[in-house]
Design an enzyme around this catalytic site. Structure first.
Site, PDB file in Angstrom:
ATOM      1  N   GLU A  48       4.823 116.777  46.218  1.00  0.00           N
ATOM      2  CA  GLU A  48       5.938 118.048  44.672  1.00  0.00           C
ATOM      3  C   GLU A  48       5.613 118.632  44.332  1.00  0.00           C
ATOM      4  OE1 GLU A  48       9.960 117.557  42.143  1.00  0.00           O
ATOM      5  OE2 GLU A  48       8.504 115.529  42.249  1.00  0.00           O
ATOM      6  N   ASN A 195      17.864 113.492  46.330  1.00  0.00           N
ATOM      7  CA  ASN A 195      16.966 112.376  45.048  1.00  0.00           C
ATOM      8  C   ASN A 195      17.210 112.362  43.311  1.00  0.00           C
ATOM      9  OD1 ASN A 195      14.512 112.540  43.936  1.00  0.00           O
ATOM     10  ND2 ASN A 195      14.193 113.825  42.474  1.00  0.00           N
ATOM     11  N   GLU A 196      17.485 111.056  42.963  1.00  0.00           N
ATOM     12  CA  GLU A 196      17.695 111.456  41.876  1.00  0.00           C
ATOM     13  C   GLU A 196      19.226 111.994  41.747  1.00  0.00           C
ATOM     14  OE1 GLU A 196      14.777 111.674  39.249  1.00  0.00           O
ATOM     15  OE2 GLU A 196      13.718 110.160  39.985  1.00  0.00           O
ATOM     16  N   TYR A 264       8.912 103.187  37.435  1.00  0.00           N
ATOM     17  CA  TYR A 264       7.283 104.025  36.618  1.00  0.00           C
ATOM     18  C   TYR A 264       7.694 103.171  35.881  1.00  0.00           C
ATOM     19  CZ  TYR A 264       8.021 108.632  39.240  1.00  0.00           C
ATOM     20  OH  TYR A 264       8.374 110.019  40.037  1.00  0.00           O
ATOM     21  N   GLU A 319       9.119 106.498  44.814  1.00  0.00           N
ATOM     22  CA  GLU A 319       8.202 107.409  43.522  1.00  0.00           C
ATOM     23  C   GLU A 319       8.471 105.940  42.432  1.00  0.00           C
ATOM     24  OE1 GLU A 319       9.713 110.216  40.874  1.00  0.00           O
ATOM     25  OE2 GLU A 319      11.280 111.112  43.220  1.00  0.00           O
ATOM     26  N   GLN A 368       1.539 110.755  41.818  1.00  0.00           N
ATOM     27  CA  GLN A 368       1.562 111.396  42.985  1.00  0.00           C
ATOM     28  C   GLN A 368       0.134 111.046  43.836  1.00  0.00           C
ATOM     29  OE1 GLN A 368       3.734 115.326  43.415  1.00  0.00           O
ATOM     30  NE2 GLN A 368       5.667 114.576  42.283  1.00  0.00           N
TER      31      GLN A 368
END
Length: 514
Positions: A48, A195-196, A264, A319, A368
Site C-alpha cells: 500500500e 476497501n473496508e 489483524y 489483509e 505488508q
C-alpha cells in the site's frame, strides 16, 4: 505403612507428571482423491502507499545509487522472486479509496502531487503509478490485484481503469495507454471493488455497500476478451457475520467471484504493545487473536455455503498479520515495526489454517510486503533484511498449488495464566508425488512430541527444515542480518509408516518427502 503409601503416591504423581510432559500427539494424515488444491494465491502479498512501503521500500527511483530495475530495488525483486510471490495487491488499503489512477500515468514530471491523508499526511508525487506497478508484476511473474476507488471515485473512473489496463485497442483508454508507452494490455484478472467500506472506505452499512457494489461490478467487464474478471467484494472485518450474510444474500453470483475478509492479530487497538520488546503476556494475547482466524473462516464459510453451495465464490483474506506499536522514533502513520519469532508463529499457524480451509479460501495477502506491519523485508538505505516471516513463507512454497492432505489430531495445550490455546498446528499437501508437512509449535516454553501416521502416503524418506531461535523476541537486524535463518532438521525418525519428532518451543518445521 503410611510412609510407604506416601512414597508410592509421590512416585505415581511424579510418573504421571513426567508422562504428561512427554505425551505424544498422534496425527493422522489422509490421502483422499477429492481433496481441494491449495491455491498458490493464498501466499499473496500487499503493498500500500503507506509509510515506506512504496517510496524508499519498493521504489527508490531510476536515478538511485541502489541497484534497481525501472526504479524498483533489485535485491527486493530477487527476494520476492525467491518467495515465488503469486500475486501482489496495490495501491491500498485505505489509500485505494483516495487514489485516482490517472494521477499516476504519463510523464512523471507532469503528474500531480497528492497528500496521503490516511498515512502520515505526507505529500506524494505519484512517481509510482499503474505502469510501474503492473510492469513490476510482470518482472516478478506475479498476478496484479488492483484495488479500485469506490469511496471517493466514480463508476466511470473505475471502468476507465479497467479499459486502460485490459482493452487491447479501439477504445479511448487503450489509445491513451499506447500513447504512454504500453502497446499491449496487461490483462489484469483480480479487481477489488473498494476497501473496508465499513470504515475508511466510507463508513457504510452492509446494505448500502451491497447495492453500490452491484452498480460497480456491472460495469467491470472484459468486453469480448478472454481475460477472466475476478471481482472481489469488500467483505467483513473479523467476526462481522452480518456483513457477510448481507453480501452473500444480496449480490448475485454472476457479479461476484470473491469476497474479502480482513483480520489483524491486535491485542488492543488503543494499546497494541511493542513489536520486539514484548512480554509473554503480549505474546499469548497476540496468538489468541491470531488463532481466531480458524473461527472466523469456519463461520464465514458456513454463511457462504448457505448461499453458494457450489463453492463458486472464493474467500479472499486480503489483509492479515500482526499489528503492534511502531518502533520508537518513527512516524506513527508509517506503521514500521520489527519482525520477530512471534511473527513467524503468526505466519506459520495462519498459513496452516488457510491451507486446511483451501476448499473456500482462494487468496490471501499478508500485510505488508516491505517496511510496513508484518513485512517480509525491511530496508535501510542500500541494506535490506529478510524477516522470520519471509523465511516461513519461503519454507511453505512447497504447498503452492498442491493437493491438500487433510489432517486429524487433538492438539496439546499451550497454557499461560490459567488460559489455554492449541499449541500445535499442522497442514499437509502432495504435489507431483511429493508430500510436504508443515508443523508449528507456538508454546513459548514446552516442546511437543508428535507422531504422524504416514500409512496412506507411501513415504519412505523425508528431509526437514526448521526455523527457531533462542528467544521469542529475537529478530534480524541491519547489523546482524542472519540472526534468524532456516536450518536443517534431522531429529526425527520414520519407522513402519510412523514419523516421530519433537517440535521445539516456538518453532516451525517443514518436512518434504524425497
Amino acid at each position: 505403612m503410611r510412609k510407604n503409601n506416601f512414597v508410592v503416591y509421590s512416585f505415581l504423581l511424579a510418573f504421571f507428571f513426567i508422562s504428561a510432559l512427554h505425551a505424544q500427539t498422534a496425527i493422522s494424515i489422509k490421502n483422499p482423491k477429492d481433496a481441494p488444491v491449495i491455491s498458490k494465491h493464498i501466499y499473496g502479498h500487499f503493498s500500500e502507499h503507506l509509510g515506506r512501503s512504496i517510496y524508499d521500500g519498493l521504489y527508490v527511483g531510476e536515478d538511485s545509487p541502489i541497484p534497481n530495475t525501472d526504479g524498483v530495488r533489485d535485491d527486493l525483486i530477487q527476494a520476492l522472486k525467491d518467495l515465488q510471490i503469486p500475486n501482489l495487491r496495490w495501491p491500498g488499503g485505505c489509500f485505494a479509496d483516495t487514489y485516482h489512477w490517472r494521477d499516476g500515468i504519463g510523464p512523471q514530471e507532469d503528474r500531480p502531487t497528492i497528500v496521503n491523508q490516511w498515512w502520515g499526511d505526507v505529500t506524494e508525487d505519484n512517481s509510482f503509478g499503474t505502469h510501474n506497478f503492473l510492469n513490476l508484476c510482470e518482472v516478478l511473474g506475479a498476478e496484479p490485484y488492483l484495488a479500485g476507488n469506490v469511496g471517493s471515485g466514480t463508476v466511470q473512473e473505475f471502468s476507465n481503469w479497467v479499459q486502460y489496463v485490459n482493452h487491447d485497442e479501439g477504445s479511448p483508454m487503450a489509445k491513451l495507454r499506447k500513447e504512454n508507452g504500453k502497446e499491449e494490455s496487461w490483462d489484469v484478472k483480480f479487481w477489488g471493488v473498494g476497501n473496508e467500506p465499513w470504515g475508511c472506505g466510507g463508513n457504510m452499512d452492509a446494505e448500502f455497500y451491497a447495492d453500490l457494489y452491484k452498480q460497480y461490478a456491472t460495469f467491470l467487464t472484459s468486453w469480448d476478451k478472454d481475460t477472466e474478471m475476478y471481482r472481489i467484494a469488500s467483505g467483513p472485518s473479523g467476526n462481522d457475520y452480518h456483513w457477510m450474510e448481507v453480501l452473500m444474500k444480496e449480490i448475485p453470483a454472476e457479479l461476484m467471484e470473491g469476497v474479502a475478509l480482513h483480520s489483524y492479530s491486535v491485542i488492543d487497538w488503543s494499546n497494541k504493545g511493542p513489536a520486539s520488546e514484548f512480554t509473554e503476556d503480549h505474546y499469548f494475547a497476540t496468538m489468541t487473536e491470531a488463532l481466531k482466524m480458524e473461527e472466523y473462516i469456519t463461520k464465514h464459510t458456513a454463511i457462504m455455503d448457505k448461499y453458494d453451495p457450489e463453492n463458486k465464490v472464493g474467500l479472499i483474506v486480503d489483509e492479515w498479520g500482526g499489528w503492534y506499536e511502531v518502533e520508537e522514533g518513527t512516524n506513527p502513520g508509517f506503521l514500521f515495526q520489527q519482525n520477530t519469532m512471534r511473527d513467524a508463529m503468526i505466519a506459520g499457524a495462519t498459513l496452516n489454517i488457510f491451507n486446511n480451509h483451501s476448499e473456500r479460501v482462494y487468496m490471501a495477502n499478508l500485510a505488508q510486503a516491505v517496511n510496513v506491519l508484518q513485512a517480509v523485508a525491511l530496508t535501510q538505505g542500500e541494506q535490506m533484511i529478510l524477516t522470520p516471516t519471509y523465511h516461513v513463507m519461503k519454507m511453505y512454497t512447497v504447498h503452492h498449488d498442491a493437493q491438500l492432505l487433510p489432517v486429524n489430531f487433538e492438539s496439546p495445550d499451550y497454557t499461560y495464566n490459567g488460559e489455554s490455546l492449541p499449541a500445535v498446528s499442522v497442514s499437509a499437501s502432495k504435489k507431483d508425488g511429493k508430500v510436504a508437512i508443515s508443523l508449528v509449535n507456538i508454546d513459548s516454553k514446552k516442546e511437543n512430541e508428535v507422531e504422524l501416521d504416514l500409512g496412506e502416503l507411501d513415504v519412505e524418506g523425508m528431509t526437514a527444515t526448521i526455523l527457531t531461535s533462542d528467544k521469542l523476541q529475537d529478530h534480524n537486524t541491519f547489523e546482524n542480518t542472519e540472526n534468524i535463518t532456516p536450518g536443517e532438521f534431522k531429529d526425527f525418525k520414520i519407522k513402519r509408516g510412523k514419523l516421530e519428532l519433537t517440535i521445539p518451543p516456538f518453532s516451525v518445521i517443514v518436512l518434504k518427502s524425497e
